[in-house]
Design a protein around this motif. Structure first.
Motif, PDB file in Angstrom:
ATOM      1  N   SER A  44      19.444  -4.328   6.985  1.00 47.30           N
ATOM      2  CA  SER A  44      19.982  -2.698   7.111  1.00 47.30           C
ATOM      3  C   SER A  44      18.691  -1.924   7.434  1.00 47.30           C
ATOM      4  CB  SER A  44      20.654  -2.446   5.773  1.00 47.30           C
ATOM      5  OG  SER A  44      20.154  -2.646   4.821  1.00 47.30           O
ATOM      6  N   ASP A  45      17.514  -2.356   6.712  1.00 43.60           N
ATOM      7  CA  ASP A  45      16.234  -1.403   6.607  1.00 43.60           C
ATOM      8  C   ASP A  45      15.177  -2.470   6.841  1.00 43.60           C
ATOM      9  OD1 ASP A  45      14.567   0.387   6.319  1.00 43.60           O
ATOM     10  OD2 ASP A  45      14.910   0.720   4.377  1.00 43.60           O
ATOM     11  N   TYR A  46      14.557  -2.287   8.010  1.00 41.40           N
ATOM     12  CA  TYR A  46      13.200  -3.417   8.007  1.00 41.40           C
ATOM     13  C   TYR A  46      12.157  -2.424   7.627  1.00 41.40           C
ATOM     14  CZ  TYR A  46      15.784  -6.393  11.160  1.00 41.40           C
ATOM     15  OH  TYR A  46      16.708  -7.366  11.678  1.00 41.40           O
ATOM     16  N   SER A  47      11.971  -1.293   7.228  1.00 37.45           N
ATOM     17  CA  SER A  47      10.807  -0.595   7.113  1.00 37.45           C
ATOM     18  C   SER A  47      10.481  -1.019   5.802  1.00 37.45           C
ATOM     19  CB  SER A  47      11.295   1.001   7.017  1.00 37.45           C
ATOM     20  OG  SER A  47      12.037   1.247   5.706  1.00 37.45           O
ATOM     21  N   ASN A  48      11.105  -1.470   4.690  1.00 37.46           N
ATOM     22  CA  ASN A  48      10.611  -1.754   3.667  1.00 37.46           C
ATOM     23  C   ASN A  48      10.504  -3.457   3.444  1.00 37.46           C
ATOM     24  OD1 ASN A  48      13.080  -3.232   3.665  1.00 37.46           O
ATOM     25  ND2 ASN A  48      14.094  -1.791   2.034  1.00 37.46           N
ATOM     26  N   ASN A  49      10.184  -4.102   4.775  1.00 36.10           N
ATOM     27  CA  ASN A  49       9.960  -5.491   4.748  1.00 36.10           C
ATOM     28  C   ASN A  49       8.381  -5.798   4.648  1.00 36.10           C
ATOM     29  OD1 ASN A  49      12.604  -5.733   5.417  1.00 36.10           O
ATOM     30  ND2 ASN A  49      12.228  -7.223   6.929  1.00 36.10           N
ATOM     31  N   PHE A  50       7.405  -4.767   4.450  1.00 36.13           N
ATOM     32  CA  PHE A  50       6.081  -4.924   4.425  1.00 36.13           C
ATOM     33  C   PHE A  50       5.476  -4.549   3.112  1.00 36.13           C
ATOM     34  CE2 PHE A  50       7.652  -3.513   8.589  1.00 36.13           C
ATOM     35  CZ  PHE A  50       6.961  -4.462   9.267  1.00 36.13           C
ATOM     36  N   MET A  51       4.731  -5.197   2.395  1.00 30.42           N
ATOM     37  CA  MET A  51       4.325  -5.152   1.236  1.00 30.42           C
ATOM     38  C   MET A  51       2.625  -5.123   1.467  1.00 30.42           C
ATOM     39  SD  MET A  51       2.393  -5.896  -1.619  1.00 30.42           S
ATOM     40  CE  MET A  51       2.250  -7.832  -1.419  1.00 30.42           C
ATOM     41  N   LYS A  52       1.932  -4.023   1.040  1.00 29.92           N
ATOM     42  CA  LYS A  52       0.457  -3.976   1.121  1.00 29.92           C
ATOM     43  C   LYS A  52      -0.279  -3.533  -0.369  1.00 29.92           C
ATOM     44  CE  LYS A  52       0.593  -1.921   5.808  1.00 29.92           C
ATOM     45  NZ  LYS A  52       2.145  -1.635   5.517  1.00 29.92           N
ATOM     46  N   CYS A  53      -1.458  -4.302  -0.286  1.00 30.43           N
ATOM     47  CA  CYS A  53      -2.201  -4.051  -1.633  1.00 30.43           C
ATOM     48  C   CYS A  53      -3.562  -3.861  -1.222  1.00 30.43           C
ATOM     49  CB  CYS A  53      -2.421  -5.250  -2.468  1.00 30.43           C
ATOM     50  SG  CYS A  53      -0.653  -5.720  -3.101  1.00 30.43           S
ATOM     51  N   ARG A  54      -4.137  -2.903  -1.903  1.00 25.50           N
ATOM     52  CA  ARG A  54      -5.910  -3.009  -1.712  1.00 25.50           C
ATOM     53  C   ARG A  54      -6.441  -4.106  -2.397  1.00 25.50           C
ATOM     54  NH1 ARG A  54      -8.125   2.051  -0.122  1.00 25.50           N
ATOM     55  NH2 ARG A  54      -9.939   0.610   0.108  1.00 25.50           N
ATOM     56  N   CYS A  55      -7.322  -4.673  -2.120  1.00 26.42           N
ATOM     57  CA  CYS A  55      -7.986  -5.928  -2.227  1.00 26.42           C
ATOM     58  C   CYS A  55      -9.713  -5.970  -2.544  1.00 26.42           C
ATOM     59  CB  CYS A  55      -7.701  -7.152  -1.605  1.00 26.42           C
ATOM     60  SG  CYS A  55      -8.263  -8.875  -1.895  1.00 26.42           S
ATOM     61  N   ARG A  56     -10.292  -6.212  -3.515  1.00 27.75           N
ATOM     62  CA  ARG A  56     -11.812  -6.220  -3.544  1.00 27.75           C
ATOM     63  C   ARG A  56     -12.180  -7.591  -3.726  1.00 27.75           C
ATOM     64  NH1 ARG A  56     -15.048  -1.252  -5.864  1.00 27.75           N
ATOM     65  NH2 ARG A  56     -14.190  -0.612  -3.831  1.00 27.75           N
ATOM     66  N   ARG A  88     -15.261 -12.866  -7.735  1.00 28.65           N
ATOM     67  CA  ARG A  88     -14.069 -12.626  -8.272  1.00 28.65           C
ATOM     68  C   ARG A  88     -13.162 -11.835  -7.244  1.00 28.65           C
ATOM     69  NH1 ARG A  88     -16.101  -9.523 -13.455  1.00 28.65           N
ATOM     70  NH2 ARG A  88     -17.817  -9.067 -11.662  1.00 28.65           N
ATOM     71  N   ILE A  89     -11.936 -11.726  -7.405  1.00 27.14           N
ATOM     72  CA  ILE A  89     -10.998 -10.902  -6.529  1.00 27.14           C
ATOM     73  C   ILE A  89     -10.036  -9.998  -7.376  1.00 27.14           C
ATOM     74  CG2 ILE A  89      -9.091 -12.506  -6.254  1.00 27.14           C
ATOM     75  CD1 ILE A  89      -9.339 -11.858  -3.282  1.00 27.14           C
ATOM     76  N   TRP A  90      -9.893  -8.888  -6.965  1.00 26.06           N
ATOM     77  CA  TRP A  90      -9.026  -7.593  -7.508  1.00 26.06           C
ATOM     78  C   TRP A  90      -7.917  -7.366  -6.524  1.00 26.06           C
ATOM     79  CZ3 TRP A  90     -14.460  -7.814  -8.127  1.00 26.06           C
ATOM     80  CH2 TRP A  90     -14.931  -7.788  -9.410  1.00 26.06           C
ATOM     81  N   MET A  91      -6.834  -7.316  -6.966  1.00 21.43           N
ATOM     82  CA  MET A  91      -5.704  -6.728  -6.196  1.00 21.43           C
ATOM     83  C   MET A  91      -4.927  -5.569  -6.942  1.00 21.43           C
ATOM     84  SD  MET A  91      -4.361  -8.204  -3.479  1.00 21.43           S
ATOM     85  CE  MET A  91      -4.058 -10.122  -3.529  1.00 21.43           C
ATOM     86  N   TYR A  92      -4.920  -4.641  -6.229  1.00 23.17           N
ATOM     87  CA  TYR A  92      -4.424  -3.201  -6.856  1.00 23.17           C
ATOM     88  C   TYR A  92      -3.782  -2.453  -5.984  1.00 23.17           C
ATOM     89  CZ  TYR A  92      -8.722  -1.335  -4.958  1.00 23.17           C
ATOM     90  OH  TYR A  92      -9.596  -0.846  -4.086  1.00 23.17           O
ATOM     91  N   SER A  93      -2.959  -1.431  -6.407  1.00 20.45           N
ATOM     92  CA  SER A  93      -2.246  -0.654  -5.676  1.00 20.45           C
ATOM     93  C   SER A  93      -1.163  -1.143  -4.623  1.00 20.45           C
ATOM     94  CB  SER A  93      -3.082   0.429  -4.660  1.00 20.45           C
ATOM     95  OG  SER A  93      -3.802   1.283  -5.847  1.00 20.45           O
ATOM     96  N   CYS A  94      -0.860  -2.000  -5.211  1.00 20.16           N
ATOM     97  CA  CYS A  94       0.375  -3.116  -4.375  1.00 20.16           C
ATOM     98  C   CYS A  94       1.782  -2.155  -4.220  1.00 20.16           C
ATOM     99  CB  CYS A  94       0.865  -4.227  -4.866  1.00 20.16           C
ATOM    100  SG  CYS A  94      -0.650  -5.555  -5.147  1.00 20.16           S
TER     101      CYS A  94
END
Length: 792
Positions: free
Chosen positions: A748-760, A765-771
């Protein structure tokens, strides 16, 4: 003078001749010319007007295309002399115009009906008395709010055949031991009784309008050619006859309500002189009453009946003329000279949007606050508030205010609750709401169905040969050799997105399947030739003709007929959404030896440089868990049939989808620098919300899918649930997950099929944030043909 008349007749539009005629009668012009000359001009112009209008071939009193309807027989109910004279209305906290608390007007006072002994038969009598074809359901215990005044009827028992509620068995009018917490409400059908005629038995005008139908009838030739019709007479159908309304007591509030009913957000001024001239030539047939709206009604049936028109021979209304409205269409429906409507467009950024709806103008209401999209709780959600949303988005008034997550559940915060609107706000964000109210879940997400203009799209598309009206070969009506002809659509490149547009155009809901062969649906042989090829849709189009497609030079190697495009449609669809918090909370980095990655290597889950890595060396993996929820209205099922599922020894179960998600690591300019490749997937219900039972599991060759209200979790510690970042340099990146990337399964809605995060990543080490889900924030944008994210 003859030259003047010639120039006017040669260069003025037909409809403007009436204006010119009025101008020539102006006193300043009479002073400039002699009276005989003026009469000559007036007579000449009148004859020109008459000749040009008659050339169009109008039936008497009605323009072309609007013949007098067949007279439908409707006889008013004959009641015994001692029957109490009552009038009914539907009131209260309504979520559509044809439902509400049953109220009775008797002895100069409005009152209610108690729910004791009330039944669907009693509801049937109420709805029929109000002019609706039948009752759909009824509700006890003041579902539409508590009424006021007397409780006129209690212990009502009807057979369903009574002509009025007053003839049903009851304790007697005004005899009741009920409280208003027991007020009964009904839901009536949308359809009206053919030939229904409103009969007012009351002396004062406190009643709601009850007519069979309402329409805007285009009068001027320039408006009759436009799609949609935005200007013309307002006519009501009463007693099987279309009648005009006298404009003596007409207000702009009335026009606002009428325009809203027909899908237009607002009204505008029009050239009244033209219509006055037309009314003088074609004698109107007036309705018996005027109309009194406040302007915030969603439907004219909620407006009050005005004063009776003092008509003489039913042709005059005290010096007035028939009511005319001129409506302003929303941007998506604005007429253009060539096509009559605009092509599909990308909506501008607003504070409000609709998601999860099958057709244009419906969906779950989401509002933007502090850069994040959230939903509205359905507490106190009403037709009045829903109408504010619809008008804000360029539609008309609300057709229905939906509650209980009826059009799917959203994600993120619930921004607003207990909303109260006056109906005149420019945005739902201007309405009062309870900022302190907490406790709403997405199970209570509010939604709307808006009135949209009649564009005539359904008349140019059909499904042929199917077992039911919701499936079949797609056939399009086109111009061919100077005439209208039906033909098929080439199936090359035909997919789910194109099928979605077809189902939307036909008002059949969502696509459930897109077919590239239709030999099992034989349509009409005359419609076998291909008339449209190269169709590619973005998914926002209102009709298939708005999609990109080849022009007159068609290309379709397979041909039409048995290889033509087909669809099947469904009222509901799933909606998959990835939980961004789970990704953010479970991300970590692992250095894993190559000898422990044999299965992953065989399934191409590692980068291409892994083939040169010694078995004693290791690969650096960015691992995470993904939790995929089905927030839609139906189960998510794999496209592949059970017999084609593939057994995987490494995972010891069958995989039903070759491509279910994409995992990508992108640079800040959107360039893909690493990707995860999970060869295939097994879909099952890992967990479900309280009260929902699991239906799908991977073990023992079980059925696969994701039930509504359940989620499928891929843990961080299983093979291929990673991105190989061995070759990545330290820096800032965007991590992206795309669900159902090839649109294999309709949603019914393809616009919410994408998830993004900022990654450093600093090399150690690795940080994942603002997902966040892509549709839940304004920071990123993504299109179907550009599946690489743009960081704005």
């Amino acid at each position: 003078m003859g030259n003047v008349i010639f120039l006017i007749s040669a260069y003025s539009p037909i409809d403007n001749l009436f204006c010119l005629l009025s101008d020539l009668t102006d006193t300043t012009m009479l002073a400039a010319w002699s009276l005989p000359c003026c009469f000559t001009i007036l007579l000449g112009l009148l004859e020109l007007c008459r000749a040009q209008y008659e050339h169009l071939g109008y039936p008497h009193g009605y323009p072309q295309g609007y013949p007098e309807p067949e007279q439908e027989q409707y006889s008013a109910p004959e009641l015994p002399p001692d029957t109490p004279r009552i009038q009914l209305r539907l009131a209260g906290d309504k979520r559509k115009h044809n439902e509400g608390r049953v109220e009775v007007f008797y002895d100069g006072e409005w009152g209610t009906v108690c729910d004791d002994d009330f039944s669907i038969h009693s509801a049937q009598v109420v709805c029929r008395e109000l002019g609706y074809l039948e009752a759909v359901s009824w509700f006890p215990s003041s579902k539409y709010g508590k009424g006021e005044g007397r409780i006129w009827f209690d212990n009502v028992q009807c057979t369903g055949k009574e002509k009025t509620l007053a003839l049903c068995t009851s304790n007697g009018i005004g005899v009741s031991d009920c409280k208003h917490t027991e007020d009964v409400g009904v839901v009536c059908s949308d359809k009206r009784i053919p030939g229904f005629k409103f009969i007012n038995t009351m002396a004062n005008n406190v009643l709601n309008i009850q007519v069979e139908d309402v329409r805007i009838r285009a009068i001027l030739s320039s408006y009759r050619k436009r799609i949609p019709v935005t200007e013309g007479y307002v006519e009501v159908k009463d007693g099987g006859k279309w009648k005009q309304i006298c404009d003596v007591e007409w207000t702009k509030h009335n026009s606002r309500v009428i325009c809203g009913m027909f899908g237009f957000p607002t009204e505008r001024k029009y050239n009244a002189r033209v219509y006055k001239m037309f009314a003088r030539r074609r004698k109107p047939s007036y309705w018996d009453y005027s109309v009194n709206c406040t302007g915030n009604e969603a439907h004219v049936s909620s407006c009050k009946l005005g004063h009776a028109v003092a008509a003489k021979a039913n042709t005059t209304c005290g010096g007035g003329t028939p009511v005319v409205v001129s409506c302003v269409p929303g941007r998506a429906f604005s007429p253009t000279p060539m096509t009559g409507f605009r092509k599909a467009f990308r909506q501008e950024q607003t504070l409000v949007r609709l998601r999860g709806g099958a057709i244009v103008g419906e969906g779950r209401v989401e509002v933007l606050k502090n850069g994040e999209w959230g939903t509205i709780c359905d507490d106190n959600w009403s037709l009045l508030s829903a109408t504010v949303v619809c008008r804000e988005l360029g539609f008309g008034s609300a057709k229905e205010a939906l509650s209980g997550g009826r059009l799917g559940q959203g994600m993120g915060p619930v921004h607003m609750n207990e909303i109260e609107c006056s109906g005149f706000e420019k945005s739902i964000t201007e309405c009062f709401f309870n900022k302190e109210s907490l406790g709403c879940s997405h199970e209570e997400d509010a939604a709307v169905r808006c009135n949209v203009p009649a564009m005539g799209f359904q008349e140019r598309l059909r499904l042929s040969g199917g077992r039911n009206p919701n499936e079949g070969r797609v056939e399009v009506l086109v111009e061919r050799n100077g005439s209208q002809a039906w033909g098929t659509v080439c199936s090359d490149g035909w997919g789910t997105i194109e099928a979605m547009v077809v189902c939307r155009q036909l008002d059949l809901g969502f696509a459930s399947n897109a077919f590239q062969e239709t030999w099992y649906w034989p349509g009409e042989v005359s419609a076998d030739p291909v008339v449209m090829s190269g169709v590619r849709c973005s998914g926002t189009e209102m009709s298939l003709s708005q999609c990109l497609h080849h022009g007159p030079h068609l290309t379709c190697p397979k041909g039409g007929g048995r290889n033509a495009a087909g669809v099947s449609c469904s009222e509901t669809a799933p909606d998959l959404v990835l939980n961004p918090q789970i990704v953010e909370q479970t991300t970590y980095m692992e250095d894993r030896p190559m000898f422990m990655l044999q299965c992953a290597y065989e399934e191409n889950c590692l980068s291409t440089t892994s083939s040169e890595t010694p078995a004693s060396s290791h690969r650096r993996l960015l691992r995470f868990s993904s939790q995929i929820h089905n927030n839609g209205q139906s189960d998510f099922r794999p496209k592949a049939e059970r017999h084609s599922w593939v057994w995987h020894d490494c995972h010891s179960h069958y995989h039903s989808m070759e491509v279910f998600t994409h995992y990508d690591l992108l640079s800040l300019n959107g360039t893909k620098v690493a990707e995860g490749h999970k060869a295939s997937f097994c879909l099952e219900d890992t967990e479900c919300e309280e009260g929902i039972e699991k239906r799908y599991e991977c073990a023992n060759f079980g059925e696969q899918g994701i039930t509504v209200g359940c989620w499928d979790t891929y843990r961080h510690d299983i093979d291929c649930q990673w991105i190989d970042i061995t070759d990545i340099k330290p820096g800032d990146y965007i991590f992206q997950v795309v669900i159902n990337p090839n649109y294999e399964v309709p949603e019914s809605d393809y616009s919410n099929n994408f998830m993004k995060c900022r990654c450093r990543y600093d090399g150690h080490r690795i940080w994942m944030y603002s997902c966040h889900n892509d549709g839940s924030t304004t920071k990123f944008s993504l299109g179907r043909d550009n599946m690489v994210a743009d960081l704005l």
